[in-house]
Each structure stands twice: as C-alpha cells, then as structure tokens.
Write an enzyme that holds these catalytic residues in place. Structure first.
Site, mmCIF file in Angstrom:
data_model
loop_
_atom_site.group_PDB
_atom_site.id
_atom_site.type_symbol
_atom_site.label_atom_id
_atom_site.label_comp_id
_atom_site.label_asym_id
_atom_site.label_seq_id
_atom_site.Cartn_x
_atom_site.Cartn_y
_atom_site.Cartn_z
ATOM 1 N N HIS A 205 10.567 -34.795 -12.861
ATOM 2 C CA HIS A 205 9.943 -33.736 -12.059
ATOM 3 C C HIS A 205 8.818 -33.021 -12.783
ATOM 4 C CE1 HIS A 205 12.450 -31.211 -14.584
ATOM 5 N NE2 HIS A 205 11.687 -30.203 -14.227
HETATM 6 C C1 UD1 Z 1 10.437 -25.303 -12.061
HETATM 7 C C2 UD1 Z 1 10.219 -24.856 -13.516
HETATM 8 C C3 UD1 Z 1 10.612 -26.000 -14.454
HETATM 9 C C4 UD1 Z 1 12.006 -26.495 -14.161
HETATM 10 C C5 UD1 Z 1 12.076 -26.907 -12.702
HETATM 11 C C6 UD1 Z 1 13.434 -27.427 -12.324
HETATM 12 C C7 UD1 Z 1 8.334 -23.339 -13.961
HETATM 13 C C8 UD1 Z 1 6.981 -23.249 -14.514
HETATM 14 N N1 UD1 Z 1 8.818 -24.575 -13.780
HETATM 15 O O1 UD1 Z 1 9.535 -26.373 -11.800
HETATM 16 O O2 UD1 Z 1 10.583 -25.502 -15.786
HETATM 17 O O3 UD1 Z 1 12.308 -27.585 -15.000
HETATM 18 O O4 UD1 Z 1 11.761 -25.749 -11.910
HETATM 19 O O5 UD1 Z 1 13.489 -27.758 -10.984
HETATM 20 O O6 UD1 Z 1 8.940 -22.318 -13.700
HETATM 21 N N2 UD1 Z 1 9.978 -26.688 -3.916
HETATM 22 C C9 UD1 Z 1 10.752 -26.895 -2.807
HETATM 23 N N3 UD1 Z 1 11.935 -26.210 -2.718
HETATM 24 C C10 UD1 Z 1 12.349 -25.335 -3.665
HETATM 25 C C11 UD1 Z 1 11.542 -25.132 -4.794
HETATM 26 C C12 UD1 Z 1 10.365 -25.825 -4.911
HETATM 27 O O7 UD1 Z 1 10.423 -27.662 -1.921
HETATM 28 O O8 UD1 Z 1 13.450 -24.747 -3.522
HETATM 29 C C13 UD1 Z 1 8.719 -27.449 -4.050
HETATM 30 C C14 UD1 Z 1 7.512 -26.667 -3.634
HETATM 31 O O9 UD1 Z 1 6.657 -27.531 -2.968
HETATM 32 C C15 UD1 Z 1 6.894 -26.228 -4.939
HETATM 33 C C16 UD1 Z 1 7.286 -27.375 -5.886
HETATM 34 O O10 UD1 Z 1 8.548 -27.820 -5.411
HETATM 35 O O11 UD1 Z 1 5.524 -26.060 -4.844
HETATM 36 C C17 UD1 Z 1 7.391 -26.934 -7.305
HETATM 37 O O12 UD1 Z 1 8.248 -25.795 -7.434
HETATM 38 P P1 UD1 Z 1 8.024 -24.741 -8.633
HETATM 39 O O13 UD1 Z 1 9.075 -23.698 -8.608
HETATM 40 O O14 UD1 Z 1 6.608 -24.286 -8.658
HETATM 41 O O15 UD1 Z 1 8.180 -25.629 -9.936
HETATM 42 P P2 UD1 Z 1 9.169 -26.822 -10.305
HETATM 43 O O16 UD1 Z 1 8.395 -28.076 -10.416
HETATM 44 O O17 UD1 Z 1 10.377 -26.814 -9.447
#
Ligand code: UD1
Length: 363
Positions: A205
């Site tokens: 991821h």
């Molecule tokens: C975040 C953390 C990362 C951790 C990871 C575990 C930061 C910088 N990154 O990354 O350290 O390893 O979580 O999962 O804080 N999304 C959904 N549903 C959700 C959450 C996210 O669909 O419940 C999608 C959204 O499109 C979002 C993307 O995932 O834009 C990324 O989510 P984000 O919280 O920005 O970062 P992660 O890649 O999940």
C-alpha cells in the site's frame, strides 16, 4: 490523571487497543478516546474497534481523506477544541501516521505534554511521509516509548535527553498475543480454500510502490511468478485497488484478491502462511513474533530488529531479486527469535511510567 488518547488510521488501532484496556482498568486515571477519522471505511476502521474491544471513541473528528497538508491541518483544527474542552494532563499518540503528528503538534502548542508510543524508529528515508511524521513527533514529545533498541540510539543521536526515552516493548505485540487464541477460531482458511503452510500472503500500500504504474507493474510481475509456485492471498488496501486496475493485474493465476481483512482473519492467515511479502511496517514485526518468513518489498526498514533477530529480509523492488529470494525462502525458510520485551506487557509498562511521573509532578 486525565489522558486524551488518539487513533486515526488502521495501523493505529492495534496499537491503541492494549493502551485503552490498561487505561480503563486503572484507578485514578481517566481517558478520553479521539478517533480522527483518517480511516473511515467499515473494513479499515469500525471492524477493528469491535474485534479488539476498543472502547467506542468519545469523539470522531471525521477528517476523511485529503492531501497531506489538508488532512494534517483538518485534524489540528478539529482536535484543538477537544483539548480546550477536556484539559488533559497528557495526549497519547501512537505510530507515524498524519493523525499522530497533527495531534502531537496541536497538544504541544497548547502546553499539553505528549506521549509518543513507537518512538525512535527511523528508515532514514525522508521521502516517506511516515519518516517526517516520526521525526517531528519525537522532537516535540515528552515521553518517548521505544519498541526496539535502535530507537534509543536514534533518539540519543538526535539530541533527545535520555530521561525522556523509555524502552518498553511493543504494544502491537501485546495485541497479537492477546488475540492469538481468538484468531485461531477464524474460518478464513476454509473460506479461501487454503491449507495451513501452503500459501503466501501479500500486502502492498505504500505510495512509493503502488502509485507509480511502472513500479507497481514490475512488482506484480514478480508476484505473478511466485504465484505459480504457491497460491498468494492479497487483501487489497483502498489505495492499491485503483492501481491494480490501472496495470491490469486484477486477475493473475494463483493470486487470490480479497477486500481488506479484519484483524482476527488476517492474524490467522499470516500465522499459517509459508511466506509473507509486504511493504507494511507492522507486518514485519508480526511475522517476527509468529516465526513466519517475511520478505519486505522496500529498500529500507525503520524496524531493523526484525531483520537482525526476526524472520524479515529486506529485498528491495527488483523483480528478479524478489522472485529469487521468494524461491529461496520456500526451500530454506528464515528462522529468528522474539526481540527483547516483545512479551505482551508493553502497555502496562507505559501506563506505569505515565502515572508515576504524574504522581511525582503532583507531589
Ligand atoms: C495511511 C498512513 C500509512 C499507513 C496506512 C495504513 C499516513 C501518511 N499514511 O496511509 O502510514 O501505513 O495508512 O493503511 O498517514 N481510503 C479509503 N478508505 C479509508 C481510508 C482511505 O478508501 O478508510 C482511500 C482514500 O482514497 C485515500 C487513500 O485510501 O485517499 C489513502 O488514504 P490515506 O489515509 O491518505 O493514506 P494511506 O495510504 O491509507
């Protein structure tokens, strides 16, 4: 002593769980749990609260997704009034996600002391958002709770006074040990038609691995080759789901895609895997404790003890190397031992230290 505890994203939930269990069982300590809402999908958030018996958050800030600046700023804006209302003696943050830094910074600006659990880990790669979150959170924290001895060295090197640093073990492993028996009851292997010890597990991821189609497609090419040797289960993170379609890797022979799994299903799956391939931080630690060989698809790790003592091997992003190392693990699996203090007692040590320093301040 009043403590405001914070959890925001999936890897925070298994770290905050044993701390909440411990805080809620102590006399003289009151705790208030904040969910920032960084992760919000049922399978990325709510399921973990239910499975891990984490108390219902006292408030959900519902920040959701956004750019790093937007997400971090939104958490700060919404967290400040909570602190002004609650007046805690300490804010407890875990891990290295954007919510961790945002809440630590908000607290310290209000003169509230910050406890950082999982302090001192360093990949020395400042292109990782988590590395920036770790460095900044540690620089402003009052209690730095360290999981492995490399963390002590890193913090001392950055000029953090020794009296702020506490080597306490690993709260994520507290959770793993507490849930091991319940996870065994999960039906996940039958549901996926898998036999113990005869499949691999993959998680990917990190933006550096999945956001660039060229990099991601090369990684999936290596996985395709390994999946000819044994079935590989791939629970897909929401960020990765979009990239899979873009590189046409949604249907590869031997690759079993699933939605993100709950904690108990995933623990059962990993515990009986023959091989794990990952770019996660936490999974490197969990495989070390479970004694399952792990190949980390990154150029660096902030958790070096998982390589020096555990079952982890850093294999980078080169597809030939990933395939060669994967085949080697199948014939001669890596063995390791459990690092010092990863014994299920980290949360107890942390709460002991927090309450003792509060009593000494009050007297
Ligand atoms: C975040 C953390 C990362 C951790 C990871 C575990 C930061 C910088 N990154 O990354 O350290 O390893 O979580 O999962 O804080 N999304 C959904 N549903 C959700 C959450 C996210 O669909 O419940 C999608 C959204 O499109 C979002 C993307 O995932 O834009 C990324 O989510 P984000 O919280 O920005 O970062 P992660 O890649 O999940």
């Amino acid at each position: 002593m009043k403590i405001v505890a914070v959890a925001g994203a999936r890897p925070n939930f298994m770290k905050i769980a044993p701390l909440m269990w411990e805080l809620r069982r102590r006399d003289g300590v009151s705790s208030y749990l904040v969910h920032t809402g960084q992760h919000y999908d049922e399978k990325m958030s709510k399921l973990f609260f239910v499975e891990l018996n984490i108390p219902r958050p006292d408030i959900d800030l519902e920040v959701g997704s956004g750019s790093h600046a937007v997400q971090t700023a939104e958490v700060m804006k919404r967290f400040e009034p909570v602190l002004l209302d609650q007046h805690p003696e300490a804010v407890l943050v875990v891990g290295d996600v954007n919510s961790t830094l945002a809440c630590a910074l908000t607290a310290v600006k209000l003169g509230i002391r910050v406890a950082h659990v999982e302090a001192g880990l360093r990949s020395f790669d400042r292109t990782m958002p988590e590395e920036i979150n770790r460095l900044l959170t540690d620089a402003i924290s009052d209690w730095l709770f360290v999981t492995e001895t490399s963390g002590i060295d890193n913090l001392r090197h950055e000029g953090i006074p020794a009296e702020k640093i506490h080597f306490v073990g690993n709260v994520m492993i507290d959770t793993l040990l507490a849930c091991r028996d319940r996870a065994e009851a999960s039906p996940i292997l039958d549901q996926l038609g898998l036999q113990r010890g005869s499949y691999g597990v993959l998680t990917l991821h990190r933006p550096a691995n999945v956001d660039n189609p060229e990099v991601f497609s090369r990684l999936m090419g290596a996985i395709e080759q390994l999946a000819r040797e044994l079935p590989i289960v791939f629970p897909v993170h929401p960020r990765t789901r979009r990239s899979l379609a873009a590189v046409g890797a949604e249907r590869l022979p031997g690759l079993i895609l699933t939605e993100p799994l709950g904690y108990l299903d995933f623990l059962k799956l990993v515990a009986h895997a023959r091989l794990v391939l990952t770019d996660s931080g936490g999974i490197q630690e969990e495989t070390t404790v479970l004694g399952v060989p792990c190949l980390t698809l990154r150029e660096n790790t902030e958790r070096p003890v998982t390589c020096s003592q555990g079952t982890n091997r850093l294999v980078g992003l080169n597809p030939e190397r990933i395939v060669a190392e994967g085949l080697q693990v199948l014939t001669s699996p890596s063995v390791g031992r459990v690092p010092e203090l990863w014994d299920g007692q980290a949360a107890r040590r942390i709460v002991d230290i927090l309450t003792a320093s509060h009593s000494s301040l009050a007297s």
